[in-house]
Each structure stands twice: as structure tokens, then as C-alpha cells.
Design an enzyme around this catalytic site. Structure first.
Site, short mmCIF file in Angstrom:
data_model
loop_
_atom_site.label_atom_id
_atom_site.label_comp_id
_atom_site.label_asym_id
_atom_site.label_seq_id
_atom_site.Cartn_x
_atom_site.Cartn_y
_atom_site.Cartn_z
N THR A 210 2.50 2.62 13.78
CA THR A 210 2.13 1.96 12.51
C THR A 210 3.27 1.05 12.07
O THR A 210 4.43 1.47 12.00
CB THR A 210 1.89 3.03 11.41
OG1 THR A 210 1.03 4.04 11.92
CG2 THR A 210 1.27 2.39 10.18
N GLY B 80 1.56 -5.10 22.27
CA GLY B 80 2.02 -3.71 22.16
C GLY B 80 3.30 -3.52 22.96
O GLY B 80 4.18 -4.39 22.98
N ASN C 13 0.83 -1.21 0.00
CA ASN C 13 0.00 0.00 0.00
C ASN C 13 0.85 1.25 0.00
O ASN C 13 1.97 1.25 0.53
CB ASN C 13 -0.85 0.09 1.28
CG ASN C 13 -1.90 -1.00 1.38
OD1 ASN C 13 -2.36 -1.52 0.37
ND2 ASN C 13 -2.27 -1.33 2.61
N LYS D 110 0.71 -4.36 4.91
CA LYS D 110 1.25 -5.34 5.87
C LYS D 110 2.27 -6.28 5.22
O LYS D 110 3.30 -6.61 5.82
CB LYS D 110 0.11 -6.12 6.50
CG LYS D 110 -0.76 -5.25 7.38
CD LYS D 110 -1.77 -6.05 8.16
CE LYS D 110 -2.79 -5.11 8.81
NZ LYS D 110 -2.19 -4.07 9.66
N GLY E 207 5.08 -6.21 25.28
CA GLY E 207 5.87 -7.33 24.78
C GLY E 207 5.02 -8.38 24.10
O GLY E 207 4.03 -8.04 23.43
N GLY F 229 3.67 -4.17 14.43
CA GLY F 229 3.34 -5.60 14.33
C GLY F 229 4.02 -6.23 13.12
O GLY F 229 4.46 -7.38 13.17
N ASP F 230 4.11 -5.48 12.04
CA ASP F 230 4.76 -6.01 10.82
C ASP F 230 6.26 -6.20 11.05
O ASP F 230 6.84 -7.20 10.61
CB ASP F 230 4.52 -5.06 9.64
CG ASP F 230 3.05 -4.88 9.34
OD1 ASP F 230 2.29 -5.85 9.55
OD2 ASP F 230 2.66 -3.78 8.92
O1 RIB Z 1 0.28 -2.71 9.57
C1 RIB Z 1 0.41 -1.39 9.09
C2 RIB Z 1 -0.07 -1.30 7.69
O2 RIB Z 1 -1.46 -1.55 7.66
C3 RIB Z 1 0.09 0.07 7.07
O3 RIB Z 1 1.34 0.24 6.42
C4 RIB Z 1 -1.09 0.15 6.11
O4 RIB Z 1 -0.73 0.12 4.77
C5 RIB Z 1 -1.99 -1.02 6.49
O5 RIB Z 1 -1.91 -2.01 5.55
#
Ligand code: RIB
Length: 301
Positions: free
Chosen positions: A243, A215, A11, A40, A218, A246-247
Site C-alpha cells: 500500500t 510493481g 484518507n 493518494k 521496476g 505507487g504514491d
Molecule cells: O495508494 C494508496 C492509498 O489509496 C491508500 O493510502 C488509501 O487511502 C487509498 O487512497
């Protein structure tokens, strides 16, 4: 070197910084606007690549200006894009993100991401067969998610299923996952359980290993070796933008899985902590050397 395949979304994030979140029908003045690379799937791919993994991505972009920028960004990170389709007549995915007080609200328009197919996953069979792990999330069509789980299972390659955004999932799919990496809300939703249930009970009810993120607190993990939910404390940092935390966690987890689950979770928590110290989903994702230096100062964490 770890080889990782990511099947997932890409995205352009349209980020607005605001003093607080607006209510329904309310207009606020924000302080800043920026575009940042996200999604993500792409975020997890970038997180793994910066930590030294060889990464291939399966996904889809429009043939538009955002698509060109996102494609170039992933290529600069050294990610193999042979299985990323460029689609005529489709826009690239976008996420409208409001950041206020270090928290965020996100609306995703999948666009090209909604066109990722099981056939694309199958076309990446050879690449997946040579991978140490595959990562998949829920911002692409569910038939492509299912194809990823089945192919990974057939090939004996662990699939890390990050069930975000939250959706109820067939129990059989969870049984195919090598690891499920939800937060509490996502785990309850995936299992079709009460979102207020104790997260440790939810972890015990999952039919696969679970690494649950909490978060800044931990993460908790449970697998065959650690049948009781076990805690890894978070690392204290000043959060600018959560933002992509988690990724980053998922990308690091995949890279360090070969060091054993407890060590992989510890490094994933540290990488996620670093990621929130800068603006943008990919802005704070650490390089391997940064992560090593951060952990060297915290030997007992
Ligand atoms: O996990 C964060 C992501 O969720 C953002 O970068 C956004 O694009 C959504 O997909």
C-alpha cells in the site's frame, strides 16, 4: 530545494491483516487491525517531504476526529496546509484496506475529498507558480483535476498526473500533463484502450511523457529524449505491505525530476522498494538519508 504542490485526497486507512482475501459472503478471522494515515494525495505529499522537498497540499478534511489526526500528521511532516479546507458537516475520507500475503484490496469512501473544488486550486495559484512540480491523482472531483492541469500548463509548471484509481480521461487532459504515471491497467483505461494491450504500445500511444510502474519489476519511461520505452529495473526487497508504493514512487519522482528523468525514475524505484518493507502506506516511506544509504549499496542498479 524542490518545491512541490500536491492537489489530492487525504484518507484515514482502516487496515486489516488477513491470512487471505475473503470470498463473497465469507467471514474470516484477521490477525491485526490498525489505523494509518493515507490517501493518494497525502501519501505523495509525505513521500516528497521526507525526501527533502518543501511541500504544500490542496485538499479537504472533515471537522472530525480522523480529520484532526490527519491534519496533525501532515503538519508534523512539515507540509503547508494553508489550502486544506476543514469542512463542517462532512466526514474525512476513509479507505478500508485488507492486506494478505503482501498484496492489498482497497475500498475508498471519498467523503470530504469529494468536496475539493477548482476554486481551491485557483486560490493556490501563487504557490503553484513558484513550484517545481505539481502532483494530482483521481481521488478528488475531476473538475479539480482539470483545473490543476490547466493552471500548471498556463504557469509552465509540470503537472505529474497519477491516473489512479483508473478512469478514462479526455485526451486533451493528457496533452496538458507534464508526466503521466500509471500502471499498465491505469494507462489502458485512461487512454480508453484494451487493458491487455502491450504496455509499450500503450506508452507510445499516450500524447505526453509516460512513466509506467510495474510493481517489483521496476518502471518504464518514455519522453521526447527517450522516444522508445526504456526500462529501470526494480530493487529486490521483502514486501510486507505494498500500500502506498505507487504514491512513494510519485513523490520521489517529483522531488528528483531536476536530476533528469532516468535518475528520477531510478530513485523513485528505490524509494518505492523501501516503502513496501513496513506496514501502512506512509510507514516505510524513506527519509533522504535512508534512500541515499540504500542506493549507496547498489551503485550499479
Ligand atoms: O495508494 C494508496 C492509498 O489509496 C491508500 O493510502 C488509501 O487511502 C487509498 O487512497
Amino acid at each position: 530545494m524542490s518545491c512541490i504542490v500536491v492537489v489530492g485526497s487525504i484518507n484515514m486507512d482502516l487496515v486489516t491483516l488477513a491470512p487471505r482475501f475473503p470470498g463473497p459472503g465469507e467471514t474470516l478471522l484477521g490477525s491485526r487491525f490498525l489505523t494509518a494515515h493515507g490517501g493518494k494525495g497525502a501519501n505523495q505529499a509525505v513521500a516528497a517531504a521526507r525526501l527533502g522537498a518543501r511541500v504544500s497540499m490542496v485538499g479537504a478534511l472533515g471537522r472530525d476526529a480522523f480529520g484532526d489526526q490527519l491534519h496533525a500528521g501532515l503538519a508534523r511532516e512539515g507540509i503547508d496546509l494553508a489550502h486544506v479546507a476543514r469542512l463542517d458537516g462532512e466526514g474525512s475520507g476513509t479507505a478500508s484496506i485488507t492486506v494478505a500475503d503482501g498484496e492489498n484490496q482497497i475500498i475508498v469512501v471519498p467523503a470530504a475529498n469529494a468536496c475539493v473544488t477548482p476554486a481551491q486550486v485557483e486560490a493556490a495559484r501563487e504557490t503553484i507558480a513558484h513550484a517545481n512540480a505539481v502532483m494530482v491523482q483521481l481521488e478528488i472531483p475531476l473538475d479539480a483535476v482539470e483545473a490543476t492541469l490547466r493552471l500548471g500548463h498556463t504557469l509552465g509548471v509540470p503537472v505529474i498526473l497519477n491516473p489512479a484509481p483508473a478512469q478514462k480521461l479526455p485526451r486533451e487532459w493528457l496533452q496538458l500533463a507534464g508526466y503521466l504515471t500509471p500502471n499498465q491497467h491505469e494507462l489502458a483505461t485512461a487512454l480508453g484502450e484494451d487493458t491487455h494491450a502491450d504496455f509499450r504500445d500503450l506508452m507510445r500511444r499516450a500524447p505526453c511523457p509516460v512513466v509506467l510502474t510495474r510493481g517489483g519489476e521496476g518502471a518504464w519511461y518514455r519522453d521526447a529524449v527517450h522516444p522508445e520505452p526504456t526500462k529501470q529495473a526494480g530493487f529486490a526487497v521483502e514486501a510486507i505491505d505494498t500500500t502506498g508504493a505507487g504514491d512513494t514512487f510519485n513523490g520521489a519522482l517529483a522531488v528528483f525530476l531536476h536530476e533528469g528523468l532516468p535518475e528520477a525514475v531510478r530513485k523513485a524505484c528505490a524509494a518505492a522498494a523501501l516503502s513496501v518493507t513496513k506496514l501502512g502506506a506512509q510507514g516505510g516511506m524513506p527519509q533522504q538519508a535512508e534512500l541515499d544509504a540504500f542506493l549507496a549499496n547498489r551503485p550499479h542498479a
